[in-house]
Design an enzyme around this catalytic site. Structure first.
Site, mmCIF file in Angstrom:
data_model
loop_
_atom_site.group_PDB
_atom_site.id
_atom_site.type_symbol
_atom_site.label_atom_id
_atom_site.label_comp_id
_atom_site.label_asym_id
_atom_site.label_seq_id
_atom_site.Cartn_x
_atom_site.Cartn_y
_atom_site.Cartn_z
ATOM 1 N N HIS A 128 32.293 54.741 81.218
ATOM 2 C CA HIS A 128 32.756 55.346 79.853
ATOM 3 C C HIS A 128 32.153 54.388 79.036
ATOM 4 C CE1 HIS A 128 35.289 58.242 81.788
ATOM 5 N NE2 HIS A 128 36.145 57.524 82.336
ATOM 6 N N ASP A 131 32.398 60.321 90.287
ATOM 7 C CA ASP A 131 33.703 60.138 89.568
ATOM 8 C C ASP A 131 34.350 61.208 89.122
ATOM 9 O OD1 ASP A 131 35.435 57.429 88.625
ATOM 10 O OD2 ASP A 131 35.711 59.176 87.233
ATOM 11 N N HIS A 154 36.064 61.721 86.361
ATOM 12 C CA HIS A 154 35.890 61.889 85.004
ATOM 13 C C HIS A 154 34.290 61.701 84.593
ATOM 14 C CE1 HIS A 154 39.759 60.029 85.765
ATOM 15 N NE2 HIS A 154 39.988 60.701 84.656
#
Ligand code: 6XA
Ligand code: ZN
Length: 343
Positions: A160, A196, A198
């Protein structure tokens, strides 16, 4: 397969996070890495090495230098301002505010360098971030020196984190750093496969305008899933990077038949890209019992993922990202690696 792991992650502990209006203990906790570390020995995956020391230059190849220089300052400045506990941002320069002007106070700077309240600091956080970065680069070195594959047991995770922001438990983008490091050490083209749950918004942002790093992401539909503001299928890259970013958003409840078909398509794109090297952002929060996710993958599916990745026939670096159902995370993460080795 060799793994790289550092105990220094353990100092990043006891962080708080904001979930549905409440401050709770962060799901991203030291036991995650400890379970995986133990599982490596349990299945006899291979030796576990300690990372070498690395200066921060490789981080500054993908992150803004002022952002990287800020990270070690956070907790000392937080304490100097009379605060204790977790350093958490609470104001962000969104639309209509000035994102071009760095503020001065530590509280404001935390927001300036974040996209959410999810990357929080305690006393040991910087050392853990640095060790995670060193784990990734040391494992990258193993692959550059001829290993077919290596596993970077990174904690905290990285996908992220973007060029000048942290968030979602991520500070330095370990996978992006390693991809750039491979480019700087002889690889012509690198592919990153992010499995992942996300969307890896940081990785996408870092390479969005580049054609030398293909980024393929499989994840929860951002219309309803974190990180919400990136990860749609129409984000295909920009400028000379057009066509080199590929997103597969999928709805809550997605099972392995659908998810595996997206993996197949993503792997075909990677094969036709003819990368010299593959990086896998390995999150296992796609698991049906993951406490913060909504896909329905089962333990038996993780070795199949590894086997499909192995079929690409590329030197491969696995970099640990998310996964939170603590005990099972280890079986599933290491299941991908044994599936890769057994293919
Ligand atoms: C919001 C959820 C953060 C998700 C972090 C993650 N607190 N990323 O697993 O891959
Ligand atoms: Zn995740």
């Amino acid at each position: 397969m060799k793994s790289v792991y550092s105990e220094r992650h353990k100092g990043h502990a006891g962080n708080a996070e904001l979930v549905a209006g409440a401050i709770v203990p962060a799901f991203e906790m030291p036991s995650r890495a400890e379970f995986i570390r133990a599982r490596i020995d349990e299945v006899g995956l291979g030796p576990v090495l300690s990372p070498a020391t690395h200066a921060l230059d490789a981080a500054k190849r993908v992150h803004r230098a002022d952002f990287i220089d800020f990270l070690p300052e956070v907790y000392p400045r937080w304490k100097a301002s009379g605060h204790h506990g977790s350093a958490i941002p609470f104001t962000w320069p969104t639309r209509g505010l000035r994102a071009d002007k760095a503020p001065e106070s530590i509280e404001a700077l935390l927001g300036y360098y974040s996209f959410d309240a999810g990357a929080t600091f305690v006393e040991g956080t910087w050392d853990a971030i640095k060790s995670s970065y060193e784990v990734a680069l040391t494992a990258a070195g193993l692959v550059r020196d001829g290993e077919r594959a290596a596993f970077a047991l990174c904690r905290p995770p990285g996908h992220h984190a973007g060029s000048s922001f942290m968030g979602g438990y991520c500070f330095i983008n370990n996978a992006a750093v390693a991809a750039q490091w491979f480019r700087d050490h002889g690889a012509g083209k690198v592919a990153i496969l992010d499995v992942d749950y996300h969307h890896g918004n940081g990785t996408q942002e870092i390479f969005y305008e580049r054609d030398d790093v293909l980024v393929v992401n499989l994840h929860g539909d951002p219309a309803n899933e974190y990180p919400f503001f990136l990860g749609y299928a129409d984000e295909t890259g920009a400028g000379k990077g057009e066509g080199f970013n590929v997103n597969y958003p999928m709805p809550a409840g997605t099972t392995f038949d659908i998810w595996g078909a997206a993996l197949e398509e993503g792997c075909r794109k990677i094969a036709s890209y003819k990368a010299d090297l593959l990086l896998v952002s390995l999150g296992v929060d796609t698991f049906e019992k993951d406490p913060i996710s909504a896909f329905r993958l089962k333990t038996e599916h993780y070795p199949l993922i590894g086997a499909r990745i192995a079929k690409l026939g590329l030197p491969t670096l696995f970099v640990m990202e998310g996964g939170y159902a603590v005990a099972e995370i280890a079986v599933n993460a290491v299941g991908v690696l044994t599936g890769f080795e057994g293919a």
